[in-house]
Design an enzyme around this catalytic site. Structure first.
Site, PDB file in Angstrom:
ATOM      1  N   LEU A   1      14.709  -7.818 -11.726  1.00 50.15           N
ATOM      2  CA  LEU A   1      13.265  -7.967 -11.759  1.00 50.15           C
ATOM      3  C   LEU A   1      12.718  -7.396 -10.459  1.00 50.15           C
ATOM      4  O   LEU A   1      13.267  -7.636  -9.381  1.00 50.15           O
ATOM      5  CB  LEU A   1      12.873  -9.438 -11.871  1.00 50.15           C
ATOM      6  N   ASP A   2      11.626  -6.639 -10.544  1.00 53.73           N
ATOM      7  CA  ASP A   2      10.994  -6.114  -9.340  1.00 53.73           C
ATOM      8  C   ASP A   2      10.538  -7.257  -8.441  1.00 53.73           C
ATOM      9  O   ASP A   2      10.294  -8.371  -8.920  1.00 53.73           O
ATOM     10  CB  ASP A   2       9.775  -5.263  -9.710  1.00 53.73           C
ATOM     11  N   PRO A   3      10.385  -7.003  -7.129  1.00 52.99           N
ATOM     12  CA  PRO A   3       9.860  -8.050  -6.239  1.00 52.99           C
ATOM     13  C   PRO A   3       8.531  -8.635  -6.720  1.00 52.99           C
ATOM     14  O   PRO A   3       8.270  -9.824  -6.538  1.00 52.99           O
ATOM     15  CB  PRO A   3       9.699  -7.305  -4.909  1.00 52.99           C
TER      16      PRO A   3
ATOM     17  N   ARG B   1       5.887  -2.158 -17.332  1.00 50.04           N
ATOM     18  CA  ARG B   1       4.911  -1.403 -16.545  1.00 50.04           C
ATOM     19  C   ARG B   1       4.428  -0.177 -17.313  1.00 50.04           C
ATOM     20  O   ARG B   1       3.241   0.149 -17.321  1.00 50.04           O
ATOM     21  CB  ARG B   1       5.558  -0.976 -15.223  1.00 50.04           C
TER      22      ARG B   1
END
Length: 309
Positions: free
Chosen positions: A45-47, A180
């Site tokens: 998971l992205d930050p 995204r």
């Protein structure tokens, strides 16, 4: 600071990853609490993102790929009207356009284009690798790499709520889906552009969100001792519960653990993977692959004490 003494810990825990940490940073924090000699996460998971991050400890890492390949569910908020360099709120704004006024029916018509099997081009700001380097490293240098389109399946896309400039969506999708990109593509379909404002992963592979713990909760539990932490470990076979179960007799268990095939008179189709258990102890042994009624070892866990049966 005392040097960490790592230990053998096997199982899966569900972390509710906080915003601001990379998946690996979050993994290492939990790993240190357990003092697990081996650990890995199952789909970064992205930050910016929060939510379910299954962590595999010890022998469970052998089955992490099944969680990587599993369907996932997200709640995401898309900010309409602004395109950014990264496709999320952390990037610089590229364009700022008027948002069209749409009825619920008109919006549903647009969203319907993103249901079922769709094509995506992975974003440049992603961990997808090109010649050994993540794409985001090229993106930060202003280099654009050509990416191949990929097919993904959106099994559910529900509008949870909307405001004048945001859409909150509940999305269930197959592996490799970039939420995204869905946000950006919806923005393009609406003619105003968009970017991801927030992203929360609700579940992976059917694991219940009620089973997730925050880092703070893990740390409070750790204060009560490693034995208490151990009660929050799920067994590693939960990662492969979708596979058929086969129980082996004692002699078959011994043969399997020595790396030999057994004839179990079980058939779920050639090439099928099956979960293997010792009939007496009910211990999970790992995975086998079928060839007719012959079961060959595929991926076994370390069960050295059982070889003395």
């Amino acid at each position: 600071m005392a040097k960490t003494v790592w230990r053998s810990v096997d199982g899966i825990v569900l972390l509710n990853k906080p915003i601001g940490l990379s998946s690996n940073q979050a993994l290492q924090r939990v790993r240190r609490l357990y003092r697990a000699a081996k650990a890995g996460h199952t789909g970064a998971l992205d930050p910016l993102a929060t939510g379910m991050l299954p962590l595999c400890l010890g022998e469970a890492t052998k089955f992490s790929q099944f969680l990587l390949d599993a369907d996932k569910r997200y709640i995401t908020c898309i900010q309409l009207g602004k395109r950014t360099t990264t496709g999320d709120r952390e990037g610089d704004v590229l364009t700022d356009e008027a948002i069209p006024t749409l009825t619920d029916e008109e919006l549903e018509s647009v969203l319907d284009r993103f249901r079922g099997e769709i094509e995506q081009i992975p974003p440049m700001y992603s961990a997808l690798k090109h010649e050994g380097k993540p794409l985001y490293e090229y993106a930060r240098q202003g280099i654009v790499i050509e990416r191949k389109r990929r097919h993904v399946t959106i099994s559910n896309l529900t509008l949870v709520s909307r405001t004048e400039d945001t859409l909150t969506l509940d999305i269930q999708c197959t592996k490799g889906t970039y939420i995204r990109t869905i946000g950006e593509d919806i923005g393009e379909a609406l003619g105003c552009g968009a970017h991801l404002h927030s992203l929360h992963r609700v579940s992976t592979a059917g694991y219940s969100p009620e089973g997730m713990l925050t880092l703070e909760e893990f740390e409070r539990i750790a204060e009560q001792g490693e034995a208490e932490l151990g009660t929050y470990l799920m067994t590693m076979d939960t990662a492969v519960e979708h596979l058929n179960r086969v129980e082996l007799l004692s002699e078959e268990t011994r043969e399997m653990l020595f790396g030999r095939s057994v004839n179990n008179l079980t058939s779920f189709g050639d090439g099928s993977l099956v979960r293997l258990y010792d009939q007496v102890s009910q211990r999970f042994l790992g995975l086998g692959v079928l060839k007719g009624t012959i079961i060959r070892p595929h991926r076994l866990v370390n069960t050295s004490e059982l070889t003395n049966i």
